[in-house]
Design a protein around this motif. Structure first.
Motif, PDB file in Angstrom:
ATOM      1  N   ALA A  45       0.839  -1.209   0.000  1.00  0.00           N
ATOM      2  CA  ALA A  45       0.000   0.000   0.000  1.00  0.00           C
ATOM      3  C   ALA A  45       0.872   1.257   0.000  1.00  0.00           C
ATOM      4  CB  ALA A  45      -0.942  -0.006   1.200  1.00  0.00           C
ATOM      5  N   ALA A  46       1.945   1.244   0.789  1.00  0.00           N
ATOM      6  CA  ALA A  46       2.847   2.395   0.846  1.00  0.00           C
ATOM      7  C   ALA A  46       3.529   2.619  -0.501  1.00  0.00           C
ATOM      8  CB  ALA A  46       3.892   2.195   1.945  1.00  0.00           C
ATOM      9  N   MET A  47       3.975   1.538  -1.141  1.00  0.00           N
ATOM     10  CA  MET A  47       4.616   1.672  -2.458  1.00  0.00           C
ATOM     11  C   MET A  47       3.626   2.212  -3.483  1.00  0.00           C
ATOM     12  SD  MET A  47       7.249  -1.552  -2.839  1.00  0.00           S
ATOM     13  CE  MET A  47       6.188  -2.849  -2.189  1.00  0.00           C
ATOM     14  N   ALA A  48       2.397   1.749  -3.418  1.00  0.00           N
ATOM     15  CA  ALA A  48       1.370   2.232  -4.360  1.00  0.00           C
ATOM     16  C   ALA A  48       1.129   3.724  -4.148  1.00  0.00           C
ATOM     17  CB  ALA A  48       0.081   1.432  -4.187  1.00  0.00           C
ATOM     18  N   ARG A  49       1.024   4.148  -2.881  1.00  0.00           N
ATOM     19  CA  ARG A  49       0.815   5.572  -2.586  1.00  0.00           C
ATOM     20  C   ARG A  49       1.953   6.431  -3.105  1.00  0.00           C
ATOM     21  NH1 ARG A  49      -0.166   6.229   3.605  1.00  0.00           N
ATOM     22  NH2 ARG A  49      -0.013   8.406   3.004  1.00  0.00           N
ATOM     23  N   ALA A  50       3.181   5.892  -3.013  1.00  0.00           N
ATOM     24  CA  ALA A  50       4.366   6.656  -3.420  1.00  0.00           C
ATOM     25  C   ALA A  50       4.662   6.514  -4.908  1.00  0.00           C
ATOM     26  CB  ALA A  50       5.576   6.198  -2.610  1.00  0.00           C
ATOM     27  N   GLY A  51       3.977   5.598  -5.570  1.00  0.00           N
ATOM     28  CA  GLY A  51       4.239   5.371  -6.989  1.00  0.00           C
ATOM     29  C   GLY A  51       5.587   4.709  -7.237  1.00  0.00           C
ATOM     30  N   ALA A  52       6.006   3.862  -6.304  1.00  0.00           N
ATOM     31  CA  ALA A  52       7.309   3.195  -6.414  1.00  0.00           C
ATOM     32  C   ALA A  52       7.118   1.692  -6.589  1.00  0.00           C
ATOM     33  CB  ALA A  52       8.140   3.463  -5.157  1.00  0.00           C
ATOM     34  N   ASP A  53       8.114   1.061  -7.181  1.00  0.00           N
ATOM     35  CA  ASP A  53       8.074  -0.388  -7.316  1.00  0.00           C
ATOM     36  C   ASP A  53       9.100  -1.029  -6.378  1.00  0.00           C
ATOM     37  OD1 ASP A  53      10.534   0.034  -8.516  1.00  0.00           O
ATOM     38  OD2 ASP A  53       9.877  -0.512 -10.512  1.00  0.00           O
TER      39      ASP A  53
END
Length: 170
Positions: A101-109
């Motif tokens: 969820a945190a990666m999705a919010r930050a737009g990171a893979d």
């Protein structure tokens, strides 16, 4: 999803994780635990050293986001607001749900993300299961309770395995 408890790298404290180190590895998102990783649990506000570290990360283009298992978000909310950084609460580590969820919010893979924490059974296991770089620090404020001392002792063989692996990479 690997079930490894072995961290990718060990550090004495968060300040040893430099923006240069992360950028060299291509990390643009640093997920971090809060309690005993960035501050001892009783500490309610970030200190100047942590503020400077966050500012250095930001200046280098590394976003920092707290990923916490805390059930009560009050302390985490206030702490993160003081630092001007986002957080993902009720992460459920060692589940990967909070990290994803945190990666999705930050737009990171995964390839550009690292997780910083002090516990093998939550932080490092979640990082390894999520396929992100697993960075471990010694607990800030030390091991205070009997349970913390037991956990710390149980982590020793996994830390030793990390050191052996790092020695072979050189």
């Amino acid at each position: 999803m690997p079930l490894s408890l072995i961290p990718s790298r060990l550090f004495q404290n968060y300040r040893e994780v430099t923006p240069e180190y992360l950028r060299r590895l291509g990390v643009t998102l640093l997920l971090s635990d809060l309690d005993f990783t960035l501050a001892p649990k009783p500490v309610r506000r970030p200190d100047p050293a942590l503020r400077a570290w966050i500012a250095d990360m930001r200046a280098a283009g590394v976003q920092v986001m707290i990923v916490s298992n805390n059930r009560s978000g009050t302390r985490v909310t206030e702490f993160c607001a003081d630092l001007g950084i986002p957080y993902q609460g009720r992460a459920g580590k060692p589940s990967t749900r909070g990290l994803r969820a945190a990666m999705a919010r930050a737009g990171a893979d995964r390839a550009h993300t690292a997780m910083l924490g002090d516990k093998l059974l939550t932080d490092m296991l979640a990082a390894n299961r999520a396929g992100v770089l697993a960075l471990m620090v010694e607990p800030l404020g030390g091991t205070v309770t009997l349970w913390q001392k037991v956990l710390h002792a149980l982590q020793a063989p996994f830390k030793a395995a990390c050191r052996r692996r790092r020695g072979r990479e050189r």
